[in-house]
Design an enzyme around this catalytic site. Structure first.
Site, PDB file in Angstrom:
ATOM      1  N   HIS A 155       0.911  -1.307   0.000  1.00 49.29           N
ATOM      2  CA  HIS A 155       0.214   0.139   0.121  1.00 49.29           C
ATOM      3  C   HIS A 155       0.871   1.134  -0.035  1.00 49.29           C
ATOM      4  O   HIS A 155       1.867   1.185   0.767  1.00 49.29           O
ATOM      5  CB  HIS A 155      -0.969   0.051   1.183  1.00 49.29           C
ATOM      6  CG  HIS A 155      -1.877   1.373   1.307  1.00 49.29           C
ATOM      7  ND1 HIS A 155      -2.703   1.424   0.289  1.00 49.29           N
ATOM      8  CD2 HIS A 155      -1.801   2.357   1.896  1.00 49.29           C
ATOM      9  CE1 HIS A 155      -3.343   2.655   0.616  1.00 49.29           C
ATOM     10  NE2 HIS A 155      -2.789   3.048   1.612  1.00 49.29           N
ATOM     11  N   SER A 156       0.494   2.323  -0.844  1.00 51.70           N
ATOM     12  CA  SER A 156       1.273   3.560  -0.922  1.00 51.70           C
ATOM     13  C   SER A 156       2.754   3.213  -1.196  1.00 51.70           C
ATOM     14  O   SER A 156       2.914   2.527  -2.085  1.00 51.70           O
ATOM     15  CB  SER A 156       1.017   4.308   0.363  1.00 51.70           C
ATOM     16  OG  SER A 156       1.222   5.634   0.109  1.00 51.70           O
ATOM     17  N   MET A 157       3.699   3.811  -0.411  1.00 52.69           N
ATOM     18  CA  MET A 157       5.077   3.187  -0.498  1.00 52.69           C
ATOM     19  C   MET A 157       5.192   1.956  -0.502  1.00 52.69           C
ATOM     20  O   MET A 157       6.245   1.544  -1.359  1.00 52.69           O
ATOM     21  CB  MET A 157       6.025   4.036   0.532  1.00 52.69           C
ATOM     22  CG  MET A 157       7.253   3.737   0.700  1.00 52.69           C
ATOM     23  SD  MET A 157       8.283   4.063   1.958  1.00 52.69           S
ATOM     24  CE  MET A 157       8.020   2.622   2.767  1.00 52.69           C
ATOM     25  N   ALA A 162       3.764  -0.307  -2.138  1.00 49.85           N
ATOM     26  CA  ALA A 162       3.322  -0.703  -3.452  1.00 49.85           C
ATOM     27  C   ALA A 162       4.630  -0.480  -4.347  1.00 49.85           C
ATOM     28  O   ALA A 162       4.821  -1.562  -5.063  1.00 49.85           O
ATOM     29  CB  ALA A 162       2.226   0.092  -4.132  1.00 49.85           C
ATOM     30  N   SER A 183      -1.957  -0.946  -3.919  1.00 50.22           N
ATOM     31  CA  SER A 183      -2.995  -0.114  -3.498  1.00 50.22           C
ATOM     32  C   SER A 183      -2.321   1.353  -3.185  1.00 50.22           C
ATOM     33  O   SER A 183      -1.260   1.489  -2.558  1.00 50.22           O
ATOM     34  CB  SER A 183      -3.209  -0.833  -2.266  1.00 50.22           C
ATOM     35  OG  SER A 183      -4.286  -0.181  -1.360  1.00 50.22           O
TER      36      SER A 183
END
Length: 248
Positions: free
Chosen positions: A94-96, A98, A120
């Protein structure tokens, strides 16, 4: 080497599923920790063996130096996963996280490609933004974290705890914001990109650009919510993951 041999450093197994046919490795967001993925581990076990990565510099690893270079962080994660090559491995970040997952997947291509990559709340590596949140003062950085609601709401109200976490948060923002994608061969694995329809950090067209980074099947899932849509939309997100892994 088993998960238990290295659990004290990089890997957390909150709901072990030794008989599962596939493993899902989860990578946290900026400032996040492995425990963020505990609900996912419990929800998918025993059909999926979910493990979460604990980055240096937080929780029980808080005394270790952080890594402020995402390819370097991915290399370290990949080395750890090389010891856990007993079954097909999918990645979820998720975010970083990803971006870290993407870089890990690139490294996996040389030996055993990822079974699936789930990204994500993160724009594609080729969708560059110029962001400088990591250069703000402490109050400015805290304001960003609170605006995205990326930490447990109870912790957000505890000024002392939040300021203790700031070094790791700043490190991760610096790592994410200074990341430079190096063009190369696309992945061969399936990629599923998930994003909230009101995410200020990842607009839908930027997330759709993940399709350019794989020759495998690509799916885009747009769910209601902001940057941490996956908390409120956890049931739908889990359904997407279950369906995709069943086809892997």
């Amino acid at each position: 080497m088993t998960i238990h041999d290295i659990a004290s450093t990089w890997v957390r197994a909150y709901a072990p599923a030794p008989a599962a046919a596939i493993r899902l490795v989860c990578l946290p967001h900026a400032g996040g920790s492995a425990s963020f993925w505990l609900p996912v581990a419990k929800a998918l076990s025993p059909q999926v063996d979910v493990v979460a990565i604990q980055y240096p510099g937080r929780q029980d690893r808080r005394h270790e130096p952080c890594v402020d270079n995402l390819p370097e962080l991915a290399l370290r994660v990949h080395e750890v996963l090389g010891e856990l090559d007993d079954r097909p491995t999918a990645l979820l970040g998720h975010s970083m996280g990803a971006t870290v997952a993407f870089e890990v997947a690139r490294l996996m291509e040389a030996r055993r490609p990822a079974a699936h990559l789930f990204v994500s709340g993160r724009r594609a590596p080729s969708a560059k933004r110029n962001e400088t949140v990591h250069q703000r003062d402490d109050d400015g950085l805290l304001a960003e974290v609170r605006a995205l609601a990326g930490t447990d709401s109870r912790l957000l109200q505890d000024e002392e705890i939040m300021r203790m976490a700031l070094p790791a948060v700043r490190n991760d923002y610096r790592a994410a914001e200074t990341y430079e994608w190096t063009p190369g061969e696309p992945l061969s694995c399936p990629v599923t990109a998930l994003v909230g329809d009101d995410d200020p950090k990842a607009h839908v067209p930027e997330v759709e650009a993940w399709a350019r980074h794989t020759t495998g099947p690509f799916a885009l899932e747009v769910l209601p919510g902001g940057h941490f849509f996956l908390v409120d939309q956890s049931a739908r997100m889990l359904d997407v993951i279950r369906t995709a892994l069943a086809q892997s």
